[in-house]
Motif scaffolding. Structure first.
Motif, mmCIF file in Angstrom:
data_model
loop_
_atom_site.group_PDB
_atom_site.id
_atom_site.type_symbol
_atom_site.label_atom_id
_atom_site.label_comp_id
_atom_site.label_asym_id
_atom_site.label_seq_id
_atom_site.Cartn_x
_atom_site.Cartn_y
_atom_site.Cartn_z
ATOM 1 N N LEU A 99 6.047 -8.368 -1.387
ATOM 2 C CA LEU A 99 5.403 -7.095 -1.096
ATOM 3 C C LEU A 99 4.715 -7.147 0.261
ATOM 4 O O LEU A 99 4.186 -8.190 0.663
ATOM 5 C CB LEU A 99 4.371 -6.772 -2.180
ATOM 6 N N SER A 100 4.707 -6.007 0.947
ATOM 7 C CA SER A 100 4.001 -5.914 2.230
ATOM 8 C C SER A 100 2.502 -5.838 1.962
ATOM 9 O O SER A 100 2.062 -5.648 0.822
ATOM 10 C CB SER A 100 4.458 -4.669 2.987
ATOM 11 N N ALA A 101 1.701 -5.951 3.008
ATOM 12 C CA ALA A 101 0.245 -5.901 2.862
ATOM 13 C C ALA A 101 -0.196 -4.570 2.254
ATOM 14 O O ALA A 101 -1.103 -4.534 1.405
ATOM 15 C CB ALA A 101 -0.425 -6.116 4.216
ATOM 16 N N GLU A 102 0.442 -3.474 2.666
ATOM 17 C CA GLU A 102 0.090 -2.157 2.127
ATOM 18 C C GLU A 102 0.446 -2.066 0.641
ATOM 19 O O GLU A 102 -0.308 -1.519 -0.161
ATOM 20 C CB GLU A 102 0.808 -1.037 2.895
ATOM 21 N N GLU A 103 1.609 -2.609 0.282
ATOM 22 C CA GLU A 103 2.025 -2.587 -1.116
ATOM 23 C C GLU A 103 1.106 -3.450 -1.979
ATOM 24 O O GLU A 103 0.809 -3.102 -3.127
ATOM 25 C CB GLU A 103 3.472 -3.068 -1.240
ATOM 26 N N VAL A 104 0.639 -4.574 -1.440
ATOM 27 C CA VAL A 104 -0.294 -5.434 -2.170
ATOM 28 C C VAL A 104 -1.602 -4.686 -2.411
ATOM 29 O O VAL A 104 -2.140 -4.692 -3.530
ATOM 30 C CB VAL A 104 -0.543 -6.758 -1.411
ATOM 31 N N GLN A 105 -2.108 -4.010 -1.377
ATOM 32 C CA GLN A 105 -3.351 -3.233 -1.532
ATOM 33 C C GLN A 105 -3.178 -2.140 -2.582
ATOM 34 O O GLN A 105 -4.073 -1.912 -3.408
ATOM 35 C CB GLN A 105 -3.779 -2.628 -0.185
ATOM 36 N N ALA A 106 -2.035 -1.460 -2.564
ATOM 37 C CA ALA A 106 -1.769 -0.409 -3.545
ATOM 38 C C ALA A 106 -1.692 -0.989 -4.959
ATOM 39 O O ALA A 106 -2.204 -0.395 -5.913
ATOM 40 C CB ALA A 106 -0.473 0.315 -3.193
ATOM 41 N N ALA A 107 -1.055 -2.156 -5.092
ATOM 42 C CA ALA A 107 -0.944 -2.809 -6.405
ATOM 43 C C ALA A 107 -2.323 -3.216 -6.917
ATOM 44 O O ALA A 107 -2.617 -3.061 -8.108
ATOM 45 C CB ALA A 107 -0.033 -4.023 -6.313
ATOM 46 N N VAL A 126 -8.016 -8.095 -13.768
ATOM 47 C CA VAL A 126 -7.197 -7.535 -12.688
ATOM 48 C C VAL A 126 -6.106 -8.526 -12.296
ATOM 49 O O VAL A 126 -4.931 -8.159 -12.145
ATOM 50 C CB VAL A 126 -8.069 -7.166 -11.468
ATOM 51 N N MET A 127 -6.475 -9.791 -12.137
ATOM 52 C CA MET A 127 -5.492 -10.816 -11.756
ATOM 53 C C MET A 127 -4.423 -10.971 -12.840
ATOM 54 O O MET A 127 -3.245 -11.178 -12.533
ATOM 55 C CB MET A 127 -6.185 -12.155 -11.485
ATOM 56 N N ALA A 128 -4.804 -10.880 -14.103
ATOM 57 C CA ALA A 128 -3.836 -10.990 -15.200
ATOM 58 C C ALA A 128 -2.815 -9.861 -15.132
ATOM 59 O O ALA A 128 -1.609 -10.087 -15.315
ATOM 60 C CB ALA A 128 -4.556 -10.973 -16.544
ATOM 61 N N VAL A 129 -3.277 -8.641 -14.840
ATOM 62 C CA VAL A 129 -2.358 -7.508 -14.711
ATOM 63 C C VAL A 129 -1.408 -7.731 -13.538
ATOM 64 O O VAL A 129 -0.196 -7.522 -13.645
ATOM 65 C CB VAL A 129 -3.146 -6.183 -14.540
ATOM 66 N N LEU A 130 -1.962 -8.171 -12.402
ATOM 67 C CA LEU A 130 -1.133 -8.409 -11.217
ATOM 68 C C LEU A 130 -0.099 -9.500 -11.470
ATOM 69 O O LEU A 130 1.065 -9.363 -11.096
ATOM 70 C CB LEU A 130 -2.012 -8.776 -10.017
ATOM 71 N N LYS A 131 -0.518 -10.588 -12.120
ATOM 72 C CA LYS A 131 0.422 -11.685 -12.400
ATOM 73 C C LYS A 131 1.504 -11.241 -13.369
ATOM 74 O O LYS A 131 2.649 -11.674 -13.270
ATOM 75 C CB LYS A 131 -0.324 -12.904 -12.944
#
Length: 152
Positions: A99-107, A126-131
């Protein structure tokens, strides 16, 4: 086609084409997956690792090789650094697009909203959802501080 099947097909193609370096890297990937399966069996699991586990293994392998390449470059061993980077390229073929930096921020924003996080105490959620959603698509070593900054 599953990731495991893609790995097996690539392994066979590398054997037929006599691509020794690529074959070596693919065998290292398979060995790492087998090690994880053996460890899972020892812990009472069923012994078969899923795609998220394989993606995590591949991500870890890429990170290890990038660190090794950096160390070799600093030590003036450019031929060894190039070998490590060649292995990284082979491993990255099986990882999803980063993912790009913008996509990471959106995620991160979406994950914060999903769990209703409002303080640093909710960072684990939050980290659990992202992982769960983005394994293999982002570097969680850099995402962690970003989530922390967002929740502070």
């Amino acid at each position: 086609m599953s990731l495991r099947e893609r790995l097996q097909i690539s392994l066979k193609e590398a054997m037929k084409a006599k691509e020794a370096d690529r074959l070596s890297t693919l065998r290292l990937i398979n060995a790492a997956i087998k090690d994880r399966e053996i460890a899972a069996r020892g812990e009472g699991g069923e012994g078969e690792v899923g795609e998220p586990d394989i993606l995590a293994i591949l991500g870890k392998m890429v990170k290890q090789r990038q660190e090794s390449a950096r160390a070799y470059e600093e030590g003036g061993r450019l031929e060894l650094a190039e070998k490590e980077l060649a292995e990284v390229r082979v491993i990255e073929e099986f990882l999803p697009r980063q993912l790009s930096a913008e996509e990471v921020q959106a995620a991160i924003g979406a994950a914060v909203a999903e769990v209703g996080a409002d303080s640093i105490r909710d960072m684990g959620k939050v980290m659990a959802v992202l992982k769960g959603k983005y394994t293999g698509q982002m570097d969680f070593g850099t995402v962690g501080p970003m989530v922390k900054a967002r929740l502070s």
